[in-house]
Design a protein around this motif. Structure first.
Motif, short mmCIF file in Angstrom:
data_model
loop_
_atom_site.label_atom_id
_atom_site.label_comp_id
_atom_site.label_asym_id
_atom_site.label_seq_id
_atom_site.Cartn_x
_atom_site.Cartn_y
_atom_site.Cartn_z
N HIS A 81 6.06 16.51 49.14
CA HIS A 81 5.84 17.38 47.97
C HIS A 81 6.10 18.81 48.41
O HIS A 81 6.27 19.06 49.61
CB HIS A 81 4.44 17.18 47.37
N HIS A 83 4.20 21.64 48.37
CA HIS A 83 3.15 22.59 48.78
C HIS A 83 3.59 23.30 50.07
O HIS A 83 4.24 22.71 50.93
CB HIS A 83 1.82 21.86 49.02
N ASP A 85 2.31 24.15 52.81
CA ASP A 85 2.03 23.63 54.16
C ASP A 85 2.92 22.45 54.53
O ASP A 85 2.89 21.96 55.66
CB ASP A 85 0.54 23.27 54.33
N HIS A 86 3.73 21.99 53.57
CA HIS A 86 4.62 20.84 53.82
C HIS A 86 6.10 21.19 53.71
O HIS A 86 6.94 20.45 54.20
CB HIS A 86 4.31 19.69 52.84
N HIS A 168 -2.15 13.20 44.05
CA HIS A 168 -2.13 14.58 44.52
C HIS A 168 -1.02 15.32 43.77
O HIS A 168 0.08 14.79 43.65
CB HIS A 168 -1.81 14.57 46.02
N ASP A 191 -0.07 13.99 51.37
CA ASP A 191 -1.41 14.33 50.89
C ASP A 191 -1.78 13.38 49.76
O ASP A 191 -0.98 13.16 48.86
CB ASP A 191 -1.45 15.76 50.35
ZN ZN Z 1 -0.53 19.19 49.12
#
Ligand code: ZN
Ligand code: ZN
Ligand code: ZN
Length: 289
Positions: A81, A83, A85-86, A168, A191
């Motif tokens: 996904h 986000h 942090d990814h 998520h 996540d």
């Molecule tokens: Zn996430």
């Protein structure tokens, strides 16, 4: 000993903050600083063999340097996904010929339609002034974009991959992945909050039999899960997988995406996990399965 058919390297095992969170003075962060080593976690991503990465995250450059793990052969990325942090889209620029990168293979980038849409908007707005989905973007970036559908297995090289809907960020089409190769199967489950029944049914529908399961462990032993899994939910998920025959006899279950707020530093968390039938991943951990 059976032949090892897949090699998995944890490039990072922390939740969005990293662990220690650089600005935080909580006990867990202070303990992790004191201990160093396996208690130091970068944001979560995974390398499979030397050619497949899950999540092009902000810490993969540091991970490659620290763990002596070259990404020069990476030609496939499964994106969970978008986000932050990814997914750090600046990697798409920095690995491109325009930025002086030599010898990198075409990167096949797999993601849901929502993730691609979001990534494309961010890339255009913040980084390049053109859309990822613009004709010409792929050749300029040495990239091939693949829009994938949940629960529609696809294959490339020696791999068979299935995306499962994550519990998520539904508006972002977040996916969890199974990766099968050479008779081995792994599940990368972050996540996510508690897996959807749809996902459990799909495991059976596709006759998944995992050698390795990696689960979201954002929340610790004394926290309850909400938008991510907690330690106790990891235990429950592992038990259910075993009970429903989704794990090989020798299968191992590892925690990743570990947040500083409720999880102690590595040795204490390892102690808790070992008493509860699972294991704690750490940055640089290499598993041969
Ligand atoms: Zn996430
Ligand atoms: Zn995350
Ligand atoms: Zn902290």
């Amino acid at each position: 000993m059976h032949k090892k058919e897949m090699i998995v390297t944890f490039l990072g095992t922390a939740a969005a903050n990293a662990f220690p969170e650089a600005f935080c003075k909580c006990n867990n962060c202070e303990q992790a600083r004191l201990l160093g080593g396996f208690s130091l976690r970068k944001r979560s991503s995974l390398l499979v063999n030397d050619d497949l990465i899950i999540d092009l995250n902000p810490d993969i450059m540091a991970a490659s340097q620290i763990h002596g793990c070259s990404l020069t052969n990476v030609s496939h990325c499964l994106q969970t996904h978008p986000h932050a942090d990814h997914l750090d889209l600046s990697h798409l620029l920095s690995r491109s010929p325009d930025y002086g990168t030599i010898g990198a293979p075409v990167l096949n980038f797999y993601a849901s339609v929502q993730t691609l849409q979001r990534a494309s908007e961010t890339f255009e707005r913040d980084l390049a002034g053109y859309s990822l989905l613009h004709p010409g973007a792929e050749s300029r970036l040495n990239l091939k974009i693949h829009q994938i559908e949940p629960l529609q297995p696809f294959t490339f090289e020696n791999y068979r991959v299935t995306g499962f809907p994550a519990n998520h960020a539904p508006e972002m089409g977040a996916l969890l992945y199974s990766v099968e190769s050479n008779g081995r199967a792994i599940f990368y489950g972050t996540d996510t909050a508690a897996l959807f029944e749809e996902t459990w049914q799909a495991f059976h529908q596709y006759q998944m039999l995992f050698d390795l399961v990696i689960l979201d462990h954002t929340y610790g032993p004394n926290q309850s899960g909400s938008d991510h899994l907690s330690a106790h939910q990891v235990i429950e998920h592992a038990q259910r997988m075993r009970h429903e025959g989704l794990l090989k006899r020798s299968a191992r279950v590892f925690a990743t995406h570990i947040a500083h707020e409720g999880n102690p530093a590595h040795p204490e968390l390892v102690e808790f996990a070992s008493q509860n039938g699972y294991e704690i991943a750490y940055d640089g951990l290499v598993l041969e399965i």
